[in-house]
Scaffold this active site. Structure first.
Site, short mmCIF file in Angstrom:
data_model
loop_
_atom_site.label_atom_id
_atom_site.label_comp_id
_atom_site.label_asym_id
_atom_site.label_seq_id
_atom_site.Cartn_x
_atom_site.Cartn_y
_atom_site.Cartn_z
N GLU A 221 18.47 91.12 29.58
CA GLU A 221 19.02 90.93 30.91
C GLU A 221 20.55 90.84 30.95
OE1 GLU A 221 17.05 87.61 32.74
OE2 GLU A 221 15.07 88.54 32.62
N GLU B 200 8.81 90.39 30.01
CA GLU B 200 8.74 89.02 30.55
C GLU B 200 8.05 89.07 31.90
OE1 GLU B 200 12.27 86.58 30.80
OE2 GLU B 200 12.99 87.26 28.83
#
Length: 511
Positions: free
Chosen positions: A210, A414
């Site tokens: 991220e 995720e």
């Protein structure tokens, strides 16, 4: 039904999970986040929780217990992170390497790292931690897990980034993290060294987790609780460009120094990807309003398209306008794409906030996506988690579809929910896996699902208040206790390689 070789697993990072041993033997005080979460100003202003990572779940000592729990769930894949600051608690800057600068754009075209440089890095590395991480990986392999090794999950060594000093000196200090070209060079060294030390036991790598969270929260949202907590669009641009550059260099360094297959079924010795959140899941508040449609397109391109277009196609939107591209082939290189998906975002148009970033012509709409009040329902009537995130399974489907545009294998790396009472989690898991299955059945590439998380963890600026774990952790005793319904539901899905008729009826139809 999902394919036979589908990857079912869990993901975790270092900083969020490792610390917590009673005698404080395994703390990591050499990272920027260590300083950030204990800063008096941050605590006083409520930017951070005041919880400290050294009171955490102690996966450092208890990793074998966690691996056995994961094995009991039927999982075959485990994503871990290696903390840069553990491997190199001291600077690596004096290990000289040659590099070439693209004078037109100020980016690093190439780094030449020799075997001699790697041996010098080996002399200054913390060998105790190298042995620890090898033991951790080998323990996973012994239990039959495929290992995904992530190099960077937000944190930086304090010798590269002092977040307090960066904030106080408005980024004019030397240790200013990704603002500095120096971090690009050092990350390339770090990647090369890890490939040199772990290439024989790892085949699947990711460079960043991220990266845009660092850009958007650190440099465009000063009250988000993320370091260095400044509002500086020029710095945000630099950080983004440097992380794109760092990924490209790390990709080449791992390919160069990991030349041995760890697993016979691996396609090649090193398959290198990036883990990205919210790919293509920013929606217009009013889909009939052309300006809101443009706002959502700009938000999607700024958040994910700009970065991913650069590393997959070598095309860099140098003006941050969605229109002006330069072809820089040295930025191209990515073998797979990890999709992190929790909720959507809903935006409406606003005039561009920053002249130098024309793409930022959007603003979030309250009571949708990330902008909800915990424990309520969104404006669309969807349940909201403890952290204030809307449950929106359709976004999982849309994110997989958007990720497929880049032409590489896609994995959900995720997906999970903060739900301390385990009320929403069973439905959350089943509904999102249903959306993933639908994407696969409609011909979109998706090869794995990794849940966040196996256990509760330290949720950055929010500390221990947000409980994402399938297993609750007692922070005093470190006991892992199953959240029974979610564990049962997830195990049944995993063992059957997809949703069963029983889960559909109990959770999705009646639940």
């Amino acid at each position: 039904m999902l394919p036979e070789n589908f990857l079912w697993g869990v993901s975790q990072s270092g900083f969020q999970f490792e610390m917590g041993d009673r005698l404080r033997r395994h703390i990591d005080p050499n990272t920027d986040w260590w300083y950030w979460v204990r800063d008096e100003y941050n605590i006083k202003k409520g930017l951070v929780s005041g919880d400290l990572p050294e009171d955490g779940i102690n996966s450092y000592e208890l990793y074998e217990r966690d691996q056995e729990i994961a094995k009991d769930l039927g999982l075959n894949t485990y994503r871990i992170g290696i903390e840069w600051s553990r491997v190199f608690p001291w600077p690596t800057t004096f290990v000289d390497v040659e590099y070439e600068i693209d004078e037109s754009y100020g980016l690093v075209k190439d780094v030449k790292i020799s075997k001699d440089a790697l041996e010098k890095l080996d002399e200054i590395a913390n060998q105790r931690e190298i042995i620890y991480y090898r033991n951790l990986i080998n323990s996973l392999r012994k239990r039959g897990f495929k290992v995904i090794l992530n190099l960077n999950h937000f944190t930086l060594p304090i010798w590269l980034h002092d977040p307090i000093e960066s904030r106080e000196k408005a980024l004019t200090n030397k240790r200013n993290g990704w603002v500095s070209e120096r971090s690009v060079i050092e990350f390339a060294k770090f990647a090369a060294y890890l490939a040199y030390k772990f290439g024989d036991i790892v085949d699947m790598w990711s460079t960043f987790n991220e990266p845009m969270v660092v850009v958007e929260l650190g440099y465009l949202a000063p009250y988000s609780g993320f370091p260095p907590g400044v509002m500086n669009p020029e710095a945000a641009k630099l950080v983004m460009l440097h992380m794109i550059n760092a990924h490209a260099l790390a990709y080449r360094m791992i390919k160069k120094f990991d030349r041995k297959k760890a697993d016979p079924e691996s396609k090649e010795p090193a398959e290198i990807g990036i883990i990205y959140n919210n790919i293509g899941v920013t929606y217009p508040f009013n889909p009939k309003d052309s300006k809101d449609l443009q706002a959502s397109d700009n938000a999607n391109f700024f958040h994910s398209g700009l970065f991913l277009t650069a590393i997959h196609r070598g095309k860099l939107n140098i003006e941050f306008d969605g229109e002006t591209f330069v072809y820089l082939p040295y930025l191209k290189g990515n073998d797979w794409l990890g999709v992190n998906y929790y909720t959507r975002e809903v935006v409406k148009y606003q005039d561009p906030m920053f002249p130098s970033i024309p793409l930022i012509s959007f603003k979030g709409v309250p009571d949708y996506g990330y902008g909800c009040r915990p424990g309520t329902t969104s404006k669309d009537g969807n349940p909201v988690s403890d952290i204030g995130w809307e449950v929106y399974p359709k976004g999982m489907y849309d994110s997989i579809v958007a990720a497929n545009e880049y032409g590489v294998p896609v994995y959900v790396t995720e997906n999970g929910i903060a739900d301390s009472k385990d009320v929403l989690r069973p439905y959350y898991i089943a509904s999102h896996i249903e959306a993933m299955e639908e994407a696969y059945e409609n011909g979109y590439d998706v090869r794995g699902y990794l849940h966040w998380a196996l256990t509760d963890n330290y949720e950055w600026a929010l500390g221990f208040r947000m409980r994402f774990g399938l297993y609750e952790v007692n922070l005093i005793t470190k006991e892992r206790k199953p959240r029974k319904k979610s564990v049962r539901v997830f195990r049944e899905i995993v063992i059957n390689n997809g949703l069963t008729s029983n889960i559909r009826k109990e959770i999705l139809e009646e639940g």
